[in-house]
Design a protein around this motif. Structure first.
Motif, PDB file in Angstrom:
ATOM      1  N   LEU A  19       0.937  -1.222   0.326  1.00  0.00           N
ATOM      2  CA  LEU A  19       0.042   0.059   0.730  1.00  0.00           C
ATOM      3  C   LEU A  19       0.446   1.354   0.158  1.00  0.00           C
ATOM      4  CD1 LEU A  19      -2.589  -1.100   2.560  1.00  0.00           C
ATOM      5  CD2 LEU A  19      -3.251  -0.583   0.008  1.00  0.00           C
ATOM      6  N   ARG A  20       1.599   0.831   0.911  1.00  0.00           N
ATOM      7  CA  ARG A  20       2.847   2.663   1.012  1.00  0.00           C
ATOM      8  C   ARG A  20       3.806   2.420  -0.662  1.00  0.00           C
ATOM      9  NH1 ARG A  20       4.093   0.368   6.128  1.00  0.00           N
ATOM     10  NH2 ARG A  20       5.925  -0.747   5.263  1.00  0.00           N
ATOM     11  N   GLY A  21       3.933   1.495  -1.244  1.00  0.00           N
ATOM     12  CA  GLY A  21       4.475   1.796  -2.460  1.00  0.00           C
ATOM     13  C   GLY A  21       3.676   2.158  -4.101  1.00  0.00           C
ATOM     14  N   ARG A  22       2.726   1.971  -3.353  1.00  0.00           N
ATOM     15  CA  ARG A  22       0.917   2.227  -4.736  1.00  0.00           C
ATOM     16  C   ARG A  22       1.485   4.389  -4.228  1.00  0.00           C
ATOM     17  NH1 ARG A  22       0.274  -0.010  -9.117  1.00  0.00           N
ATOM     18  NH2 ARG A  22      -2.137   0.668  -9.200  1.00  0.00           N
ATOM     19  N   ARG A  23       1.642   4.777  -3.543  1.00  0.00           N
ATOM     20  CA  ARG A  23       1.226   6.255  -2.901  1.00  0.00           C
ATOM     21  C   ARG A  23       2.338   7.253  -3.867  1.00  0.00           C
ATOM     22  NH1 ARG A  23       0.330   4.577   2.512  1.00  0.00           N
ATOM     23  NH2 ARG A  23      -1.465   4.599   2.893  1.00  0.00           N
ATOM     24  N   ALA A  24       1.914   7.627  -5.264  1.00  0.00           N
ATOM     25  CA  ALA A  24       3.184   7.856  -5.613  1.00  0.00           C
ATOM     26  C   ALA A  24       1.965   8.968  -6.817  1.00  0.00           C
ATOM     27  CB  ALA A  24       4.043   7.332  -7.041  1.00  0.00           C
ATOM     28  N   GLY A  25       1.031  10.295  -5.722  1.00  0.00           N
ATOM     29  CA  GLY A  25       0.288  11.285  -6.289  1.00  0.00           C
ATOM     30  C   GLY A  25      -0.660   9.999  -7.259  1.00  0.00           C
ATOM     31  N   ARG A  26      -1.286   9.558  -7.391  1.00  0.00           N
ATOM     32  CA  ARG A  26      -2.408   8.540  -8.339  1.00  0.00           C
ATOM     33  C   ARG A  26      -3.366   7.633  -7.058  1.00  0.00           C
ATOM     34  NH1 ARG A  26       0.149   4.606 -11.577  1.00  0.00           N
ATOM     35  NH2 ARG A  26       1.579   3.473 -10.073  1.00  0.00           N
ATOM     36  N   PRO A  27      -4.092   7.766  -7.482  1.00  0.00           N
ATOM     37  CA  PRO A  27      -5.443   6.624  -6.360  1.00  0.00           C
ATOM     38  C   PRO A  27      -4.723   5.361  -6.320  1.00  0.00           C
ATOM     39  CG  PRO A  27      -6.203   7.414  -8.562  1.00  0.00           C
ATOM     40  CD  PRO A  27      -4.661   7.924  -9.324  1.00  0.00           C
ATOM     41  N   LEU A  28      -4.623   4.375  -4.840  1.00  0.00           N
ATOM     42  CA  LEU A  28      -4.069   3.611  -4.485  1.00  0.00           C
ATOM     43  C   LEU A  28      -4.594   2.901  -5.596  1.00  0.00           C
ATOM     44  CD1 LEU A  28      -4.113   3.910  -0.258  1.00  0.00           C
ATOM     45  CD2 LEU A  28      -2.276   5.029  -1.881  1.00  0.00           C
ATOM     46  N   ASP A  29      -5.086   2.866  -5.652  1.00  0.00           N
ATOM     47  CA  ASP A  29      -5.631   0.922  -6.675  1.00  0.00           C
ATOM     48  C   ASP A  29      -6.068   1.073  -8.623  1.00  0.00           C
ATOM     49  OD1 ASP A  29      -7.784   2.801  -5.734  1.00  0.00           O
ATOM     50  OD2 ASP A  29      -8.816   0.643  -4.783  1.00  0.00           O
ATOM     51  N   GLU A  30      -5.219   2.564  -8.686  1.00  0.00           N
ATOM     52  CA  GLU A  30      -5.170   2.611  -9.664  1.00  0.00           C
ATOM     53  C   GLU A  30      -4.859   1.594 -11.228  1.00  0.00           C
ATOM     54  OE1 GLU A  30      -4.195   5.749 -13.506  1.00  0.00           O
ATOM     55  OE2 GLU A  30      -3.757   5.519 -11.228  1.00  0.00           O
ATOM     56  N   THR A  31      -5.588   0.678 -11.525  1.00  0.00           N
ATOM     57  CA  THR A  31      -6.106  -0.266 -12.318  1.00  0.00           C
ATOM     58  C   THR A  31      -4.844  -1.860 -11.967  1.00  0.00           C
ATOM     59  OG1 THR A  31      -5.990   0.377 -14.346  1.00  0.00           O
ATOM     60  CG2 THR A  31      -5.171  -0.871 -14.852  1.00  0.00           C
ATOM     61  N   PRO A  32      -5.651  -2.217 -10.381  1.00  0.00           N
ATOM     62  CA  PRO A  32      -4.563  -3.146 -10.358  1.00  0.00           C
ATOM     63  C   PRO A  32      -4.771  -3.937 -10.578  1.00  0.00           C
ATOM     64  CG  PRO A  32      -6.901  -2.645  -8.582  1.00  0.00           C
ATOM     65  CD  PRO A  32      -6.494  -1.691  -9.728  1.00  0.00           C
ATOM     66  N   ASP A  33      -3.422  -4.935 -10.467  1.00  0.00           N
ATOM     67  CA  ASP A  33      -3.665  -6.296 -11.282  1.00  0.00           C
ATOM     68  C   ASP A  33      -3.837  -7.968  -9.865  1.00  0.00           C
ATOM     69  OD1 ASP A  33      -1.665  -7.053  -9.278  1.00  0.00           O
ATOM     70  OD2 ASP A  33       0.437  -6.939 -10.209  1.00  0.00           O
ATOM     71  N   ALA A  34      -4.119  -8.593 -10.118  1.00  0.00           N
ATOM     72  CA  ALA A  34      -5.086  -9.532  -9.414  1.00  0.00           C
ATOM     73  C   ALA A  34      -4.281  -9.576  -8.201  1.00  0.00           C
ATOM     74  CB  ALA A  34      -4.661 -11.058  -9.538  1.00  0.00           C
ATOM     75  N   ALA A  35      -2.873  -9.532  -8.010  1.00  0.00           N
ATOM     76  CA  ALA A  35      -2.071  -9.961  -6.902  1.00  0.00           C
ATOM     77  C   ALA A  35      -2.954  -8.262  -6.051  1.00  0.00           C
ATOM     78  CB  ALA A  35      -0.771  -9.764  -6.548  1.00  0.00           C
ATOM     79  N   GLY A  36      -2.271  -6.702  -6.534  1.00  0.00           N
ATOM     80  CA  GLY A  36      -2.873  -5.746  -6.084  1.00  0.00           C
ATOM     81  C   GLY A  36      -4.265  -6.345  -5.657  1.00  0.00           C
ATOM     82  N   ARG A  37      -5.290  -6.373  -6.049  1.00  0.00           N
ATOM     83  CA  ARG A  37      -6.672  -6.334  -5.554  1.00  0.00           C
ATOM     84  C   ARG A  37      -7.148  -6.916  -4.476  1.00  0.00           C
ATOM     85  NH1 ARG A  37     -10.244 -10.421  -7.290  1.00  0.00           N
ATOM     86  NH2 ARG A  37     -12.300 -10.037  -7.221  1.00  0.00           N
ATOM     87  N   GLU A  38      -6.260  -8.370  -4.367  1.00  0.00           N
ATOM     88  CA  GLU A  38      -6.213  -8.577  -3.335  1.00  0.00           C
ATOM     89  C   GLU A  38      -6.074  -8.437  -2.359  1.00  0.00           C
ATOM     90  OE1 GLU A  38      -3.862 -13.047  -1.863  1.00  0.00           O
ATOM     91  OE2 GLU A  38      -5.420 -13.378  -4.180  1.00  0.00           O
ATOM     92  N   ALA A  39      -4.750  -7.398  -2.516  1.00  0.00           N
ATOM     93  CA  ALA A  39      -3.781  -6.740  -1.047  1.00  0.00           C
ATOM     94  C   ALA A  39      -4.800  -6.275  -0.945  1.00  0.00           C
ATOM     95  CB  ALA A  39      -2.889  -6.640  -1.827  1.00  0.00           C
ATOM     96  N   LEU A  40      -5.176  -5.604  -1.733  1.00  0.00           N
ATOM     97  CA  LEU A  40      -6.097  -3.863  -1.489  1.00  0.00           C
ATOM     98  C   LEU A  40      -7.529  -4.242  -0.538  1.00  0.00           C
ATOM     99  CD1 LEU A  40      -5.861  -1.813  -4.320  1.00  0.00           C
ATOM    100  CD2 LEU A  40      -5.462  -0.934  -2.048  1.00  0.00           C
ATOM    101  N   LEU A  41      -8.506  -5.704  -0.779  1.00  0.00           N
ATOM    102  CA  LEU A  41      -9.407  -6.564   0.067  1.00  0.00           C
ATOM    103  C   LEU A  41      -8.746  -7.146   1.012  1.00  0.00           C
ATOM    104  CD1 LEU A  41     -11.062  -7.869  -3.378  1.00  0.00           C
ATOM    105  CD2 LEU A  41     -11.127  -6.188  -1.753  1.00  0.00           C
ATOM    106  N   LEU A  42      -7.398  -7.438   1.187  1.00  0.00           N
ATOM    107  CA  LEU A  42      -7.155  -8.173   2.710  1.00  0.00           C
ATOM    108  C   LEU A  42      -6.852  -6.849   3.590  1.00  0.00           C
ATOM    109  CD1 LEU A  42      -5.050 -11.473   1.628  1.00  0.00           C
ATOM    110  CD2 LEU A  42      -7.037 -11.054   2.511  1.00  0.00           C
ATOM    111  N   ALA A  43      -6.123  -6.110   3.003  1.00  0.00           N
ATOM    112  CA  ALA A  43      -6.388  -4.373   3.912  1.00  0.00           C
ATOM    113  C   ALA A  43      -7.610  -4.022   4.274  1.00  0.00           C
ATOM    114  CB  ALA A  43      -5.203  -4.160   2.913  1.00  0.00           C
TER     115      ALA A  43
END
Length: 248
Positions: A19-43
């Motif tokens: 989650l911290r690594g996704r913060r670069a001046g854009r939405p945290l979950d902009e077009t997440p891949d499968a792993a990113g989607r799962e990580a956000l849901l688990l978070a």
């Protein structure tokens, strides 16, 4: 259901790092891949937000079999969503992997409520709240092709007050007698739900985190004055403001 973010070592640490690594001046979950989607849901589940599977876009419509669905990709897939909603890590992981296209809802009024306001009003309110040093919890943005969109402020639930006259239902902005006092504001509490990021809506529209679920939930009353003030300003220029429909 009261799991806390960061309560698990190892995998939860990796989720926080992701989650911290996704913060670069854009939405945290902009077009997440499968792993990113799962990580956000688990978070979200680890932060105590009870989740349940929801419908997803099918072309410009909904994946459900309801002809002319009024809330495409915005509703649970099961009528038992309130009892089905869970923060259980293993269950959310199974859902995410077995239903790769599904959106997810979070049931409000159990652990958290959501203050749902027009996007432009919410952005102004968020700036004011942060500038004033007010504790602001998770915030999600629901984009919209045809309308202004919505900003969703996640807060602690008010629970069930002793005086039922103090209860503000999720239909707060849907009755004429409340519109002047609380224009454009919907308070999602018991019996309601909102989409939890990452979610996709018809027309390549998304719901994403502006502030992620690692932020502690605040008291809703600490946000209410500034939110209603900005909603009133917004209503003065956009008198036809209505809340984003939730239930099909």
């Amino acid at each position: 259901m009261s799991a806390t973010f960061g309560g698990r070592s190892g995998r939860q640490g990796r989720i926080s790092e992701w989650l911290r690594g996704r913060r670069a001046g854009r939405p945290l979950d902009e077009t997440p891949d499968a792993a990113g989607r799962e990580a956000l849901l688990l978070a979200a589940a680890a932060a105590g937000l009870p989740l349940a599977p929801a419908a997803h876009p099918s072309g410009y419509g909904c994946s459900c079999d309801r002809v002319g669905c009024p809330t495409p990709a915005r509703h649970p897939v099961s009528f038992a969503w309130q009892t089905q909603s869970t923060t259980d890590h293993a269950q959310v992981e199974r859902w995410a992997r077995h239903q790769p296209e599904a959106n997810f809802i979070t049931a409000t009024g159990m652990v958290h409520d959501v203050l749902d306001v027009p996007l432009s009003a919410g952005r102004q309110a968020l700036e004011r709240l942060l500038a004033a040093g007010v504790e602001v919890g998770p915030v999600a943005e629901s984009e919209s092709e045809a309308e202004d969109g919505r900003l969703l402020f996640f807060t602690h639930t008010r629970g069930t007050p002793e005086d039922e006259d103090e209860w503000w239902p999720c239909e707060l902005d849907c009755h004429p007698e409340t519109m002047d006092e609380h224009p454009g504001l919907r308070w999602h509490c018991r019996g309601s739900y909102v989409l939890v990021p990452p979610a996709r809506l018809p027309g390549d529209v998304a719901v994403h985190w502006v502030r992620g679920p690692e932020h502690p939930l605040p008291d809703p009353l600490s946000l209410l004055e500034i939110l209603t003030d900005e909603c009133a300003r917004h209503a003065a220029t956009e008198p036809d403001t209505t809340a984003w429909p939730q239930h099909g």
